[in-house]
Structures are given as structure tokens and as C-alpha cells.
Design a protein around this motif. Structure first.
Motif, PDB file in Angstrom:
ATOM      1  N   ASN A 649       0.919  -1.078  -0.015  1.00  0.00           N
ATOM      2  CA  ASN A 649      -0.038   0.091   0.066  1.00  0.00           C
ATOM      3  C   ASN A 649       0.854   1.382   0.027  1.00  0.00           C
ATOM      4  O   ASN A 649       0.536   2.427  -0.660  1.00  0.00           O
ATOM      5  N   PHE A 650       1.885   1.198   0.696  1.00  0.00           N
ATOM      6  CA  PHE A 650       2.839   2.490   0.320  1.00  0.00           C
ATOM      7  C   PHE A 650       3.518   2.714  -0.850  1.00  0.00           C
ATOM      8  O   PHE A 650       3.604   3.673  -1.132  1.00  0.00           O
ATOM      9  N   LEU A 651       3.787   1.462  -1.777  1.00  0.00           N
ATOM     10  CA  LEU A 651       3.967   1.564  -2.987  1.00  0.00           C
ATOM     11  C   LEU A 651       2.900   2.333  -3.596  1.00  0.00           C
ATOM     12  O   LEU A 651       3.012   2.958  -4.630  1.00  0.00           O
ATOM     13  N   ARG A 652       1.533   1.873  -3.474  1.00  0.00           N
ATOM     14  CA  ARG A 652       0.571   2.309  -4.313  1.00  0.00           C
ATOM     15  C   ARG A 652       0.558   3.724  -3.995  1.00  0.00           C
ATOM     16  O   ARG A 652      -0.008   4.453  -5.198  1.00  0.00           O
ATOM     17  N   PHE A 653       0.650   4.097  -2.712  1.00  0.00           N
ATOM     18  CA  PHE A 653       0.249   5.506  -2.503  1.00  0.00           C
ATOM     19  C   PHE A 653       1.166   6.369  -3.139  1.00  0.00           C
ATOM     20  O   PHE A 653       0.902   7.315  -3.918  1.00  0.00           O
ATOM     21  N   ARG A 654       2.524   6.079  -3.183  1.00  0.00           N
ATOM     22  CA  ARG A 654       3.597   6.918  -4.067  1.00  0.00           C
ATOM     23  C   ARG A 654       3.492   6.812  -5.457  1.00  0.00           C
ATOM     24  O   ARG A 654       3.570   7.798  -5.974  1.00  0.00           O
ATOM     25  N   VAL A 655       3.186   5.555  -6.019  1.00  0.00           N
ATOM     26  CA  VAL A 655       3.045   5.539  -7.469  1.00  0.00           C
ATOM     27  C   VAL A 655       1.961   6.419  -7.878  1.00  0.00           C
ATOM     28  O   VAL A 655       1.975   7.112  -9.105  1.00  0.00           O
ATOM     29  N   ASN A 656       0.658   6.605  -7.306  1.00  0.00           N
ATOM     30  CA  ASN A 656      -0.363   7.340  -7.827  1.00  0.00           C
ATOM     31  C   ASN A 656      -0.276   8.632  -6.990  1.00  0.00           C
ATOM     32  O   ASN A 656      -1.324   9.571  -7.446  1.00  0.00           O
ATOM     33  N   ALA A 657       0.535   8.892  -6.099  1.00  0.00           N
ATOM     34  CA  ALA A 657       0.373  10.554  -5.461  1.00  0.00           C
ATOM     35  C   ALA A 657       1.336  11.490  -6.261  1.00  0.00           C
ATOM     36  O   ALA A 657       2.462  10.993  -6.432  1.00  0.00           O
ATOM     37  N   ASN A 658       0.838  12.921  -6.419  1.00  0.00           N
ATOM     38  CA  ASN A 658       1.690  13.835  -6.834  1.00  0.00           C
ATOM     39  C   ASN A 658       2.574  14.133  -5.574  1.00  0.00           C
ATOM     40  O   ASN A 658       2.179  13.888  -4.496  1.00  0.00           O
ATOM     41  N   SER A 659       3.327  15.142  -5.875  1.00  0.00           N
ATOM     42  CA  SER A 659       4.141  15.743  -4.798  1.00  0.00           C
ATOM     43  C   SER A 659       3.431  16.377  -3.863  1.00  0.00           C
ATOM     44  O   SER A 659       3.833  16.313  -2.452  1.00  0.00           O
ATOM     45  N   GLU A 660       2.204  17.118  -4.185  1.00  0.00           N
ATOM     46  CA  GLU A 660       1.646  17.637  -2.975  1.00  0.00           C
ATOM     47  C   GLU A 660       1.117  17.030  -2.141  1.00  0.00           C
ATOM     48  O   GLU A 660       0.988  17.197  -1.016  1.00  0.00           O
ATOM     49  N   LYS A 661       0.297  15.732  -2.797  1.00  0.00           N
ATOM     50  CA  LYS A 661      -0.273  15.040  -2.036  1.00  0.00           C
ATOM     51  C   LYS A 661       0.325  14.120  -1.069  1.00  0.00           C
ATOM     52  O   LYS A 661       0.064  13.827   0.258  1.00  0.00           O
ATOM     53  N   HIS A 662       1.619  13.777  -1.689  1.00  0.00           N
ATOM     54  CA  HIS A 662       2.390  13.040  -0.884  1.00  0.00           C
ATOM     55  C   HIS A 662       3.170  13.730   0.460  1.00  0.00           C
ATOM     56  O   HIS A 662       3.345  13.167   1.417  1.00  0.00           O
ATOM     57  N   ALA A 663       3.001  15.390   0.368  1.00  0.00           N
ATOM     58  CA  ALA A 663       3.812  15.837   1.410  1.00  0.00           C
ATOM     59  C   ALA A 663       2.608  15.624   2.555  1.00  0.00           C
ATOM     60  O   ALA A 663       3.286  16.209   3.706  1.00  0.00           O
ATOM     61  N   LEU A 664       1.530  15.421   2.346  1.00  0.00           N
ATOM     62  CA  LEU A 664       0.558  15.337   3.567  1.00  0.00           C
ATOM     63  C   LEU A 664       1.078  14.482   4.689  1.00  0.00           C
ATOM     64  O   LEU A 664       0.769  14.699   5.950  1.00  0.00           O
ATOM     65  N   ILE A 665       1.911  13.311   4.189  1.00  0.00           N
ATOM     66  CA  ILE A 665       2.162  12.325   5.158  1.00  0.00           C
ATOM     67  C   ILE A 665       3.544  12.792   5.717  1.00  0.00           C
ATOM     68  O   ILE A 665       4.283  11.819   6.669  1.00  0.00           O
ATOM     69  N   ARG A 666       4.207  13.673   5.321  1.00  0.00           N
ATOM     70  CA  ARG A 666       5.618  14.226   5.524  1.00  0.00           C
ATOM     71  C   ARG A 666       5.674  14.886   6.737  1.00  0.00           C
ATOM     72  O   ARG A 666       4.680  15.630   7.167  1.00  0.00           O
ATOM     73  N   PRO A 667       6.685  14.656   7.911  1.00  0.00           N
ATOM     74  CA  PRO A 667       6.599  15.698   8.815  1.00  0.00           C
ATOM     75  C   PRO A 667       6.851  17.094   8.588  1.00  0.00           C
ATOM     76  O   PRO A 667       7.222  17.494   7.312  1.00  0.00           O
ATOM     77  N   THR A 668       6.551  18.006   9.446  1.00  0.00           N
ATOM     78  CA  THR A 668       6.688  19.252   9.207  1.00  0.00           C
ATOM     79  C   THR A 668       8.042  19.822   9.207  1.00  0.00           C
ATOM     80  O   THR A 668       8.289  20.626   8.640  1.00  0.00           O
ATOM     81  N   THR A 669       8.915  19.069  10.119  1.00  0.00           N
ATOM     82  CA  THR A 669      10.364  19.590  10.147  1.00  0.00           C
ATOM     83  C   THR A 669      11.015  19.063   8.928  1.00  0.00           C
ATOM     84  O   THR A 669      10.760  18.279   8.045  1.00  0.00           O
ATOM     85  N   THR A 670      12.047  19.732   8.641  1.00  0.00           N
ATOM     86  CA  THR A 670      13.181  19.488   7.534  1.00  0.00           C
ATOM     87  C   THR A 670      14.529  19.474   8.006  1.00  0.00           C
ATOM     88  O   THR A 670      14.828  19.875   9.324  1.00  0.00           O
ATOM     89  N   ASN A 671      15.342  19.005   7.439  1.00  0.00           N
ATOM     90  CA  ASN A 671      16.785  18.723   7.324  1.00  0.00           C
ATOM     91  C   ASN A 671      17.374  19.985   7.720  1.00  0.00           C
ATOM     92  O   ASN A 671      17.247  21.101   7.261  1.00  0.00           O
ATOM     93  N   LYS A 672      18.098  20.092   8.818  1.00  0.00           N
ATOM     94  CA  LYS A 672      19.029  21.386   9.207  1.00  0.00           C
ATOM     95  C   LYS A 672      20.290  21.114   8.600  1.00  0.00           C
ATOM     96  O   LYS A 672      21.077  20.278   8.729  1.00  0.00           O
TER      97      LYS A 672
END
Length: 672
Positions: A649-672
Motif C-alpha cells: 500500500n505504501f508503494l501504491r500511494f507513492r505511485v499514484n500520488a503527486n508531490s503535493e499529496k504525498h507531502a501530507l504524510i511528511r513531517p513538518t520538520t526539515t533537515n538542518k
């Protein structure tokens, strides 16, 4: 009259069907003969009888379907002497073709079973996606193709023409009563119904299907139930299904992640480390062809050296042996390790043009590394030369590059590519010339069948133990050559580590290695070696300067699998770096680890091992690598399937998601 022709058709059908049943039954008995050496069938008589009976039903189904066109044509021509006579003339040739296919199918299924421990399955189609020339070379060198085909033609011709019935077209007209006509019509109808039932395989509401092949708790015995044609049909169905990657909602994915991982996202972060930030090391991970623990347990320095120059490093660096490969095939393990993909065909499918987020090399890309993939074979294999750059690799080098730089490598080339030592030489040269931190992923090829050892290599002593001799199937593999090829590959890796160790690169290069899967051509049948049959070593060498600047704890009995490799590497190479992992852990962390090892066929944990095909039965550990023969109730039977589903299912999500949609499950913090 049609009555005579029907009697002839009835006799002809039996005379042709019986040899077909005999061919398929003999093919199954050949498989059972090999299985019996592993699981002692004399102690499982009931299972054996069920396997034979259900297998016979599958055989009858296939034979009935195979001769159905001939029988149907015969029924339709009952009223025409001329057509019926023509049909009977070609019937022996039709039967010859059917018998030839059955003999070839049975032989292929047997040899496939000896190599892969299963009947024909979806992996077969992966072989067709491989380098076709290399596949043909492997088949030609490993199997008796020419003699086998010639024998098949002779036997099929003999059976087809021996069991044919000569049709006498001079039958006399007989006047029959209406009652006799009715009886003959009923007999024809009964014949058709009976034939249909045999072809259907069952008189129940459902026809004979795949789930009927499960007759025992022993997967190897179940693997002998379907004949080649049923197995091929199931394999093709699986192959078609695996290409469908429909979209999935984020909410569903989050819920499943929480259920399996205990958190709603796959993201983790390495600790802030000033030393790593200022001194980023080179990182090399080698996926060694066929480096399976099922062979490595045979290692003995004096009598059967399987490590060569790798031995001193195996003795003093980090090594985990209670460790599973992600899958039982090379490309499957590569895409699972690098891209969290359970679909091995993704690199050469309709999704091959899709750039996937959260690949294993993504953290190194963000950290400014140059990322390189080196393959000892041809990078057009599985479309890697095109797919890998799309997934974050800056460069993909293969045998062509290696031969250009080291022309002598061409003389060492085998069926699948150049000798491993030259693959490592290219990696060494890249590291020596690198002007920035470099990540290299290496895939070797020498320890792949047909096994060979380069002429310039002086092999150390090898001896096959009784255990090993009992595990090698048939005479398709020369055991001594197999052992020497394994030794050579390990020695080449050891030579590479030695070269780096004796250079300025030593204190700034992390080297890891693992097997892509178990060593093939060794039986998986031993009931006390379920985990061992899928285990590979995980070797890790971390420079002392890095170890003094990081926190770690080494326990060689910890359990893991391919999913743990990159999380471990990240923690010794990247500072404050975000990465995605489906439950993978740093195996050298001071905190306790979950002690789970995942393979697409089996799962190991601190309690024991269980097969995903029978998850309720857990086989407790007897030693660190072997299990008890008797199973107990598994307290966590759903973990493996749930993890498998999450991965998909993680593969299904990434194959079908655009970058904006995928950003929804990313943490709000970024690399320093």
C-alpha cells in the motif's frame, strides 16, 4: 453409422488420455522422490496420499482439457464418415504434440523445483524479463536441453502412434430401433457430462482450483501437487495481478501504518552529529549474488574455506547472521531494499517512468552525496540503466564501463557479467578519485549459476559435507565448482575491503555487504532449517573514528532483515537526516530492537520462525539459526501479512500520488 463412430471415439479417448495421465503422474513422482530426501514422506503417509490423489485430479483436468478439441471435433463429425475418417488420421499427430508438451512441461517443472524449491511460479516470468541471452546460456550449460528435446520427441511420437486406434471406415449400416437410438443418445450425453466433470475437476459447486493444492502443512509437499500446466496458469495470473497498483487514500495508509509500525508515518530522523556533519564518510553497500547462510554455515577455514580474504573482517567487524533477505530473487531484493517496492517488475513496467519519493538513496542525495550504482552485468537488465537515474542515482555503471577501464576483465566474464574482482576495482577507483562524499551500491554476479571460477584465481581447499551433499539436487551442479565460486566472491569482497583498509580511505569509508538471497540449487526441504533457507549475512565495517563519535551497541544475536540495512547506515553516516523506513531499525542502537526479520516467504522473531503460507504455526528456535521440527501456536500470526500489505500500500500511494499529496504524510520538520 454414428453408433460405431461413437464407440470408436469412446475407445480412442481412453487410449489417448491414459498415457497423458501416466506422463504427468510420473513427473509428480519424480518431484516426490526429491522431496522425500528432505521431509521423509514415509512418516507422512496421509499427506502423501492426499497429494497423490489431488495431484491426479489436476492431471486428469489438464489431460481432459488438452484432448478436448480432438474429442469435440469427433463428436461434431459423428454423422459424417468422411470428416470422422480425416479426424482419426490426424489424431495420432495431435496426441504426439500433447504428449510432447506434457513431457517438456513435467521436465521443466522438475528442474525449476530443483533450482527454486517450488513449482513454476511468478518468478518464472521474471526470468523472461532477464537478459535472454544469459538465460539461454545458463539453460544450455546447466541442463540437458538438446538430449532432453530429442528424447521428448521420440517418446511423444512413440506414444502418439502406439496408442492410436485404426479406424475402419467400412462399417456396415445397421438399422436400430428407436429405443436403441435413445440409448445411444443418452450414452453420448453421459460421455459429454462425464468428460466435462473430469475437465472441471470436481462435481461440487466450485471447480478444482488453486486452494485445493494445499494438502499438508509442508509447503514442499504442496508444491508437488499441481502439474506444470496448472502451476503455469497460476503463475501467469499472479504475474498479471502484480502489475495493478490502484490508488489508496492517505487515511487508510495512515491507519495501517499505525497498526503495523505504531505510528502514522514511515519517517525517522538520525541524531545531530557534528563529526558526521563535518566529515561525511563514503558509504558502500554490496549486494552479493547468492551469499546465503544456507551455504555459509558450511564454512571451515581448514577444509572448506568459503570466506577467503573476507575471513579476518568477518571475525573482527560487525556481522549479523540471524538476518533475512527481503525476497528470494535478485531484482525483487534490489527494489524492495531501495524503493520499498514489493513489485519486482516496477523497473520495467508501466510505472517505470514514475519517480518514487522516499527511496533509500534520497537522504544521501539531500546530503550532497554523489550516488552510484555498479552492476557487474549489463545495466539494461530489468531496465536498470534507465530506471535508477530516475530514482536518484547520479551514475549507473555496468560491465561495459568496467571493461573499458580494465580491459583484462573481458577475459574473466561469465554468463552474467565480469568477475567480481573487477567490479570492486571500479568501486575502489571511484572512491580514490571522489571529490565529494560518495554512496555506492554494488551488485555482483560471479556467484550465479552456471557457476564458474576465473582462471586467474587460486582456490583454497573446499570439501562438500554430508549435509551439503544431501542438499544439492540432482547432477545439474558441480558441487566443487559451486563452493569455489562462493569462495571466490567472498574473497573478492575481502580483497576490496583490504585495499580500502590499506589506504587513506580507511577512516572515511563505511562498507556493508549482504546476500541478495539464499544460494540456489540447495534444497529448502529440511524442516529444521526454515529460517536458514532464507537467511543471508549482514556485514558492516565502520571506521573507528566514526565509532568513537557515535553511540552504538553490538549484539550479534540480534534479528533483522534487509529493511534494517539503510537505517543502520544512515545513523553512522548522516547527521540530523530525515529518512523513511517501514519498521527498519539501526541494529547497532543502544536501545532494544524489535527483533523481527521479514522475507516475502517467512518471518523470524525472538520466538522462532513461521511461514507466511501457514502463519499460525511457529517453529521455536533450537539454535541461533535452526528451529525445532514441531510447531507451536503463533501468538502473532498476522504480523507478516500485515507488513506485506503495508509495503504494498505504501508503494501504491507513492505511485499514484503527486508531490503535493504525498507531502501530507511528511513531517513538518526539515533537515538542518
Amino acid at each position: 453409422m454414428y453408433q460405431y463412430r461413437f464407440r470408436f471415439l469412446f475407445i480412442m479417448s481412453f487410449r489417448y488420455i491414459l498415457p497423458g495421465l501416466a506422463i504427468l503422474t510420473l513427473g509428480r513422482l519424480a518431484l516426490l522422490w526429491f522431496v522425500n530426501t528432505d521431509i521423509e514422506l514415509d512418516t507422512r503417509v496421509q499427506d502423501l496420499l492426499r497429494a497423490l490423489w489431488v495431484g491426479f485430479r489436476f492431471d486428469a483436468k489438464v489431460v481432459a482439457i488438452g484432448f478436448a478439441p480432438l474429442i469435440l471435433a469427433g463428436l461434431l463429425s459423428l454423422t459424417s464418415t468422411r470428416l470422422f475418417q480425416k479426424l482419426t488420421k490426424i489424431s495420432s499427430w495431435y496426441a504426439t504434440v500433447i504428449y510432447a508438451l506434457m513431457i517438456l512441461g513435467s521436465a521443466i517443472n522438475t528442474y525449476y523445483f530443483l533450482a527454486y524449491g517450488n513449482h513454476l511460479d511468478v518468478f518464472l516470468f521474471g526470468l523472461f524479463d532477464d537478459d535472454s541471452q544469459a538465460i539461454m546460456d545458463t539453460l544450455w550449460q546447466s541442463y540437458p536441453l538438446f538430449s532432453g528435446v530429442m528424447a521428448t520427441i521420440i517418446i511423444a511420437f512413440f506414444l502418439g502412434h502406439t496408442f492410436c486406434v485404426k479406424y475402419n471406415s467400412n462399417e456396415r449400416y445397421q438399422s436400430l430401433s428407436i429405443r436403441s437410438h435413445i440409448m445411444y443418445c443418452m450414452a453420448i450425453a453421459a460421455f459429454v457430462v462425464a468428460y466435462f466433470i473430469v475437465a472441471r475437476g470436481s462435481i461440487e459447486s466450485l471447480p478444482l482450483k488453486r486452494y485445493h493444492a494445499s494438502v499438508s502443512e509442508l509447503p514442499l509437499l504442496n508444491a508437488t501437487v499441481p502439474n506444470a500446466f496448472m502451476a503455469l496458469d497460476w503463475a501467469y495470473s499472479d504475474y498479471q495481478k502484480q502489475e495493478i497498483l490502484s490508488s489508496i487514500e492517505e487515511k487508510e495508509l495512515r491507519e495501517q501504518m499505525f497498526a503495523v509500525l505504531g505510528k502514522p508515518t514511515p519517517f525517522e530522523k538520525t541524531l545531530n552529529n557534528d563529526y558526521l556533519k563535518n566529515n561525511p564518510p563514503h558509504v558502500v553497500i554490496t549486494l552479493m549474488e547468492g551469499m546465503g547462510m544456507n551455504m555459509l554455515v558450511e564454512d571451515n577455514k581448514e577444509t572448506n574455506d568459503l570466506l577467503g580474504r573476507l575471513r579476518p573482517y568477518f571475525q573482527k567487524e560487525f556481522v549479523f547472521t540471524r538476518f533475512l533477505a527481503g525476497t528470494s530473487a535478485t531484482i525483487d531484493s534490489i527494489v524492495m531494499m531501495l524503493f520499498h517496492s514489493d513489485v519486482p517488475t516496477i523497473s520495467h513496467s508501466t510505472y517505470s517512468a514514475k519517480s518514487l519519493s522516499d527511496s533509500a538513496v534520497e537522504p544521501y542525495n539531500r546530503a550532497g552525496y554523489q550516488t552510484i550504482f555498479i552492476y557487474g552485468g549489463n545495466a539494461m537488465w530489468r531496465n536498470l540503466s534507465r530506471y535508477l537515474p530516475l530514482q536518484g542515482f547520479d551514475h549507473v555503471y555496468d560491465e561495459n564501463t568496467i571493461i573499458d577501464i580494465f580491459p583484462e576483465a573481458k577475459k574473466s566474464a561469465g554468463t552474467w557479467g565480469v568477475a567480481d574482482e573487477y567490479t570492486f576495482k571500479l568501486a575502489q577507483e571511484i572512491l580514490e578519485k571522489a571529490s565529494k562524499p560518495t554512496f555506492i551500491y554494488i551488485m555482483t554476479v560471479t556467484n550465479h549459476s552456471p557457476f564458474y571460477v576465473p582462471d586467474n584465481y587460486q582456490a583454497k581447499p573446499v570439501t562438500a559435507s554430508p549435509r551439503l551433499k544431501s542438499r544439492v539436487h540432482g547432477e545439474t551442479v558441480e558441487v566443487s565448482t559451486m563452493l569455489k565460486a562462493y569462495q571466490y566472491a567472498s574473497d573478492a569482497l575481502g580483497g576490496f575491503i583490504e585495499a580500502i583498509d590499506d589506504s587513506p580511505l580507511s577512516e572515511r569509508t563505511i562498507i556493508a555487504a549482504t546476500g541478495d538471497h539464499h544460494l540456489r540449487f540447495l534444497s529448502k526441504g529440511a524442516q529444521n532449517e526454515i529460517a536458514l533457507n532464507y537467511a543471508v549475512p549482514f556485514f558492516l565495517k565502520v571506521p573507528k573514528k566514526i565509532l568513537t563519535q557515535t553511540s552504538y551497541y553490538y549484539n550479534p544475536t540480534r534479528i533483522g532483515s534487509h529493511r534494517d540495512i539503510f537505517p543502520t547506515l544512515y545513523h553512522f553516516s548522516l547527521s540530523n537526516s530525515l529518512y523513511s523506513s517501514l519498521g527498519g531499525e539501526n541494529l547497532l542502537q543502544k536501545q532494544p530492537v524489535s527483533n523481527y526479520g521479514y522475507n516475502s516467504s517467512v518471518v523470524i522473531n525472538s520466538q522462532g520462525v513461521y511461514r507466511l503460507s501457514s502463519p499460525k504455526k511457529l517453529y521455536p528456535w533450537r539454535t541461533l539459526l535452526t528451529n525445532e521440527r514441531e510447531a507451536i501456536t503463533n501468538s502473532e500470526p498476522n504480523w507478516g501479512r500485515n507488513y506485506q500489505k503495508l509495503q504494498h500500500n505504501f508503494l501504491r500511494f507513492r505511485v499514484n500520488a503527486n508531490s503535493e499529496k504525498h507531502a501530507l504524510i511528511r513531517p513538518t520538520t526539515t533537515n538542518k
